[in-house]
Structures are given as structure tokens and as C-alpha cells.
Write a protein that holds these residues in place. Structure first.
Motif, PDB file in Angstrom:
ATOM      1  N   ASN A   1      -4.213  -1.022  -6.792  1.00  0.00           N
ATOM      2  CA  ASN A   1      -3.667  -0.776  -5.456  1.00  0.00           C
ATOM      3  C   ASN A   1      -4.466  -1.483  -4.372  1.00  0.00           C
ATOM      4  O   ASN A   1      -3.918  -1.853  -3.340  1.00  0.00           O
TER       5      ASN A   1
ATOM      6  N   LEU B   1      -2.944  -4.894  -3.875  1.00  0.00           N
ATOM      7  CA  LEU B   1      -1.696  -4.789  -3.123  1.00  0.00           C
ATOM      8  C   LEU B   1      -1.974  -4.487  -1.648  1.00  0.00           C
ATOM      9  O   LEU B   1      -1.304  -5.026  -0.762  1.00  0.00           O
ATOM     10  N   ALA B   2      -2.962  -3.648  -1.373  1.00  0.00           N
ATOM     11  CA  ALA B   2      -3.324  -3.317   0.003  1.00  0.00           C
ATOM     12  C   ALA B   2      -3.847  -4.534   0.741  1.00  0.00           C
ATOM     13  O   ALA B   2      -3.536  -4.755   1.916  1.00  0.00           O
TER      14      ALA B   2
ATOM     15  N   ILE C   1      -1.189   2.579  -0.186  1.00  0.00           N
ATOM     16  CA  ILE C   1      -0.242   2.156  -1.217  1.00  0.00           C
ATOM     17  C   ILE C   1      -0.008   3.315  -2.165  1.00  0.00           C
ATOM     18  O   ILE C   1      -0.955   3.956  -2.616  1.00  0.00           O
TER      19      ILE C   1
ATOM     20  N   THR D   1       2.712   4.332  -5.629  1.00  0.00           N
ATOM     21  CA  THR D   1       3.739   3.830  -6.539  1.00  0.00           C
ATOM     22  C   THR D   1       4.457   5.011  -7.178  1.00  0.00           C
ATOM     23  O   THR D   1       3.840   6.014  -7.523  1.00  0.00           O
TER      24      THR D   1
ATOM     25  N   ILE E   1       7.021   0.378  -5.043  1.00  0.00           N
ATOM     26  CA  ILE E   1       5.826   0.478  -4.215  1.00  0.00           C
ATOM     27  C   ILE E   1       6.215   0.992  -2.832  1.00  0.00           C
ATOM     28  O   ILE E   1       7.171   0.507  -2.232  1.00  0.00           O
TER      29      ILE E   1
ATOM     30  N   ILE F   1       4.550   1.438   0.940  1.00  0.00           N
ATOM     31  CA  ILE F   1       3.426   0.938   1.722  1.00  0.00           C
ATOM     32  C   ILE F   1       3.450   1.581   3.099  1.00  0.00           C
ATOM     33  O   ILE F   1       4.469   1.558   3.782  1.00  0.00           O
TER      34      ILE F   1
ATOM     35  N   ILE G   1       4.397  -9.157  -1.066  1.00  0.00           N
ATOM     36  CA  ILE G   1       4.113  -8.283  -2.207  1.00  0.00           C
ATOM     37  C   ILE G   1       5.009  -8.630  -3.392  1.00  0.00           C
ATOM     38  O   ILE G   1       4.535  -8.770  -4.524  1.00  0.00           O
TER      39      ILE G   1
ATOM     40  N   VAL H   1       9.355  -3.534  -3.880  1.00  0.00           N
ATOM     41  CA  VAL H   1       8.909  -2.657  -2.809  1.00  0.00           C
ATOM     42  C   VAL H   1      10.042  -1.702  -2.479  1.00  0.00           C
ATOM     43  O   VAL H   1      11.166  -2.126  -2.209  1.00  0.00           O
TER      44      VAL H   1
END
Length: 116
Positions: free
Chosen positions: A16, A19-20, A59, A61, A66, A68, A95, A103
Motif C-alpha cells: 500500500n 500505491l500511496a 489506501i 483494498t 482500491i 484512495i 494507479i 480503482v
């Protein structure tokens, strides 16, 4: 937490934090965004740049989607709804392109406006 996908070559695990970082960098590239903001313990908003770019990003899931949450600081006098639309499109594209994952939702919270 991690995001795990499997393809014909094996298993791919994405943290994560990665992804962040992607989301934070994509958001700060949008016009009118001064930086990421995070709430401190006393309720004050701090401007975060550089290595702290992930502090304003949460983040999560669920079901291979995902979600956000972005906390941003904007420049005074800009159209906030236009900035948020731009951020959502840019972050979603970044992303999905870089991770190959879908997402589900992007929430943008404008924490402060910078006045020069």
C-alpha cells in the motif's frame, strides 16, 4: 496491507505504501495543488512535501478494488471542483497504469488553501 494479483508468470504483491506514493505524486502534479496535507494530533493541518508525500494518502483494498483517500492543500483562488476532478482522473490513470489494478473510489478532501 498489500494488494496481490496473479497472472500466468506468477504472483505480484504491491504494498500500500507504493500505491500511496504513486497517488501522492500524481495528485501533487495537478494544477492548483500545493501539497499533501495531514491532520496532526491537535487538529492543525500541515503541508507535507518530499518524502512525506504519502502522509496525506490512505489506501484500502476490498474485493480487488482500491479505495484512495487524499487530503490536499490548494492554492487560494482556484476552482476547487475542477482541481478535484483533475486529481481523480490523474490518480486513477496513474494507479491503474502502473499497478494494473482497478480503482474503485477516490475521495478528495481539501484541508486548507494557501494564501500568499
Amino acid at each position: 496491507m498489500t494488494l496481490q494479483t496473479e497472472n500466468e508468470n506468477g504472483i505480484i504483491v504491491i504494498q500500500n505504501e507504493v500505491l500511496a506514493k504513486i497517488a501522492g505524486m500524481a495528485a501533487t502534479r495537478c494544477y492548483g495543488v500545493v501539497g499533501m496535507a495531514a491532520r496532526k494530533g491537535n487538529g492543525l493541518v500541515g503541508l507535507l512535501l518530499g518524502d512525506s508525500i504519502t502522509k496525506g494518502v490512505n489506501i484500502s483494498t476490498e474485493n480487488d478494488r482500491i479505495t484512495i483517500d487524499l487530503h490536499i492543500m490548494v492554492e487560494y483562488g482556484v476552482n476547487i471542483s475542477a482541481i478535484c476532478e483533475s486529481i481523480i482522473k490523474n490518480v486513477k490513470y496513474s494507479i491503474e497504469t502502473m499497478s494494473g489494478c482497478k480503482v474503485g473510489k477516490i475521495n478528495v478532501s481539501v484541508e486548507s488553501a494557501r494564501v500568499d
